[in-house]
Structure formats: structure tokens, C-alpha cells
Design a protein around this motif. Structure first.
Motif, PDB file in Angstrom:
ATOM      1  N   GLN A   1      33.697 -19.389  23.332  1.00 35.00           N
ATOM      2  CA  GLN A   1      33.494 -19.260  24.771  1.00 35.00           C
ATOM      3  C   GLN A   1      34.704 -19.753  25.563  1.00 35.00           C
ATOM      4  O   GLN A   1      34.915 -19.323  26.697  1.00 35.00           O
ATOM      5  N   TYR A   2      35.460 -20.665  24.975  1.00 32.16           N
ATOM      6  CA  TYR A   2      36.617 -21.246  25.656  1.00 32.16           C
ATOM      7  C   TYR A   2      37.851 -21.141  24.763  1.00 32.16           C
ATOM      8  O   TYR A   2      38.386 -22.145  24.299  1.00 32.16           O
ATOM      9  N   PRO A   3      38.312 -19.919  24.507  1.00 26.73           N
ATOM     10  CA  PRO A   3      39.407 -19.725  23.549  1.00 26.73           C
ATOM     11  C   PRO A   3      40.739 -20.337  23.980  1.00 26.73           C
ATOM     12  O   PRO A   3      41.588 -20.603  23.129  1.00 26.73           O
ATOM     13  N   ASN A   4      40.935 -20.572  25.257  1.00 26.58           N
ATOM     14  CA  ASN A   4      42.198 -21.138  25.732  1.00 26.58           C
ATOM     15  C   ASN A   4      42.163 -22.655  25.862  1.00 26.58           C
ATOM     16  O   ASN A   4      43.152 -23.263  26.268  1.00 26.58           O
TER      17      ASN A   4
ATOM     18  N   VAL B   1      28.389 -37.099  17.496  1.00 28.65           N
ATOM     19  CA  VAL B   1      29.689 -36.515  17.134  1.00 28.65           C
ATOM     20  C   VAL B   1      29.484 -35.260  16.293  1.00 28.65           C
ATOM     21  O   VAL B   1      30.098 -34.218  16.554  1.00 28.65           O
ATOM     22  N   ASP B   2      28.615 -35.331  15.303  1.00 36.26           N
ATOM     23  CA  ASP B   2      28.358 -34.168  14.448  1.00 36.26           C
ATOM     24  C   ASP B   2      27.809 -32.995  15.248  1.00 36.26           C
ATOM     25  O   ASP B   2      28.166 -31.843  15.001  1.00 36.26           O
ATOM     26  N   SER B   3      26.949 -33.289  16.228  1.00 37.79           N
ATOM     27  CA  SER B   3      26.375 -32.227  17.062  1.00 37.79           C
ATOM     28  C   SER B   3      27.440 -31.557  17.917  1.00 37.79           C
ATOM     29  O   SER B   3      27.455 -30.330  18.058  1.00 37.79           O
ATOM     30  N   ILE B   4      28.331 -32.348  18.479  1.00 34.45           N
ATOM     31  CA  ILE B   4      29.406 -31.789  19.306  1.00 34.45           C
ATOM     32  C   ILE B   4      30.354 -30.954  18.456  1.00 34.45           C
ATOM     33  O   ILE B   4      30.764 -29.857  18.858  1.00 34.45           O
ATOM     34  N   VAL B   5      30.695 -31.443  17.288  1.00 35.13           N
ATOM     35  CA  VAL B   5      31.577 -30.686  16.383  1.00 35.13           C
ATOM     36  C   VAL B   5      30.925 -29.363  16.001  1.00 35.13           C
ATOM     37  O   VAL B   5      31.565 -28.304  16.032  1.00 35.13           O
ATOM     38  N   ALA B   6      29.648 -29.399  15.671  1.00 27.65           N
ATOM     39  CA  ALA B   6      28.943 -28.161  15.296  1.00 27.65           C
ATOM     40  C   ALA B   6      28.920 -27.175  16.466  1.00 27.65           C
ATOM     41  O   ALA B   6      29.139 -25.973  16.278  1.00 27.65           O
ATOM     42  N   TRP B   7      28.655 -27.683  17.685  1.00 24.68           N
ATOM     43  CA  TRP B   7      28.659 -26.804  18.852  1.00 24.68           C
ATOM     44  C   TRP B   7      30.045 -26.187  19.051  1.00 24.68           C
ATOM     45  O   TRP B   7      30.175 -24.989  19.299  1.00 24.68           O
ATOM     46  N   TRP B   8      31.087 -27.015  18.950  1.00 25.16           N
ATOM     47  CA  TRP B   8      32.439 -26.519  19.169  1.00 25.16           C
ATOM     48  C   TRP B   8      32.792 -25.442  18.154  1.00 25.16           C
ATOM     49  O   TRP B   8      33.333 -24.403  18.515  1.00 25.16           O
ATOM     50  N   GLU B   9      32.478 -25.685  16.904  1.00 25.95           N
ATOM     51  CA  GLU B   9      32.864 -24.738  15.851  1.00 25.95           C
ATOM     52  C   GLU B   9      32.072 -23.444  15.907  1.00 25.95           C
ATOM     53  O   GLU B   9      32.591 -22.395  15.540  1.00 25.95           O
ATOM     54  N   THR B  10      30.823 -23.483  16.363  1.00 21.09           N
ATOM     55  CA  THR B  10      30.000 -22.269  16.372  1.00 21.09           C
ATOM     56  C   THR B  10      30.014 -21.526  17.705  1.00 21.09           C
ATOM     57  O   THR B  10      29.934 -20.307  17.724  1.00 21.09           O
ATOM     58  N   ILE B  11      30.110 -22.256  18.808  1.00 16.97           N
ATOM     59  CA  ILE B  11      29.996 -21.624  20.124  1.00 16.97           C
ATOM     60  C   ILE B  11      31.196 -21.911  21.016  1.00 16.97           C
ATOM     61  O   ILE B  11      31.799 -20.996  21.578  1.00 16.97           O
ATOM     62  N   GLY B  12      31.537 -23.177  21.167  1.00 17.67           N
ATOM     63  CA  GLY B  12      32.529 -23.608  22.135  1.00 17.67           C
ATOM     64  C   GLY B  12      33.875 -22.937  22.018  1.00 17.67           C
ATOM     65  O   GLY B  12      34.418 -22.450  23.008  1.00 17.67           O
ATOM     66  N   ARG B  13      34.436 -22.895  20.822  1.00 17.25           N
ATOM     67  CA  ARG B  13      35.788 -22.329  20.688  1.00 17.25           C
ATOM     68  C   ARG B  13      35.822 -20.837  20.986  1.00 17.25           C
ATOM     69  O   ARG B  13      36.856 -20.305  21.341  1.00 17.25           O
TER      70      ARG B  13
END
Length: 43
Positions: A20-23, A6-18
Motif C-alpha cells: 500500500q505504501y511502496p515509496n 512488534v511481530d504484529s506490525i512486522v506481519a502487517w508491513w510484510e503482507t499489506i503495508g509495503r
């Protein structure tokens, strides 16, 4: 161990994911512990 995932996914989302996928309004995560990559593989 689940908290690490969970922590890894949250970190990815906050640093990269949001960025790359702003919508994106949702994040779908499919986790499967079966098959040859299962948590209890047989020798």
C-alpha cells in the motif's frame, strides 16, 4: 507482550503495508499507554 506488538506490525508491513505504501522509506509508530486506554485505567 511487547514482542507480540512488534511481530504484529512486522506481519502487517510484510503482507499489506509495503504494497500500500511502496515509496515509504520509514515507518513511524506512535505508542501511547496513557489516557483512558492506559495500561492501568482507574475505576
Amino acid at each position: 507482550m511487547p514482542q507480540f506488538a512488534v511481530d504484529s506490525i512486522v506481519a502487517w508491513w510484510e503482507t499489506i503495508g509495503r504494497h500500500q505504501y511502496p515509496n515509504a522509506k520509514e515507518l513511524l509508530i506512535l505508542a501511547d499507554s496513557g489516557g483512558s486506554n492506559g495500561y492501568r485505567p482507574h475505576a
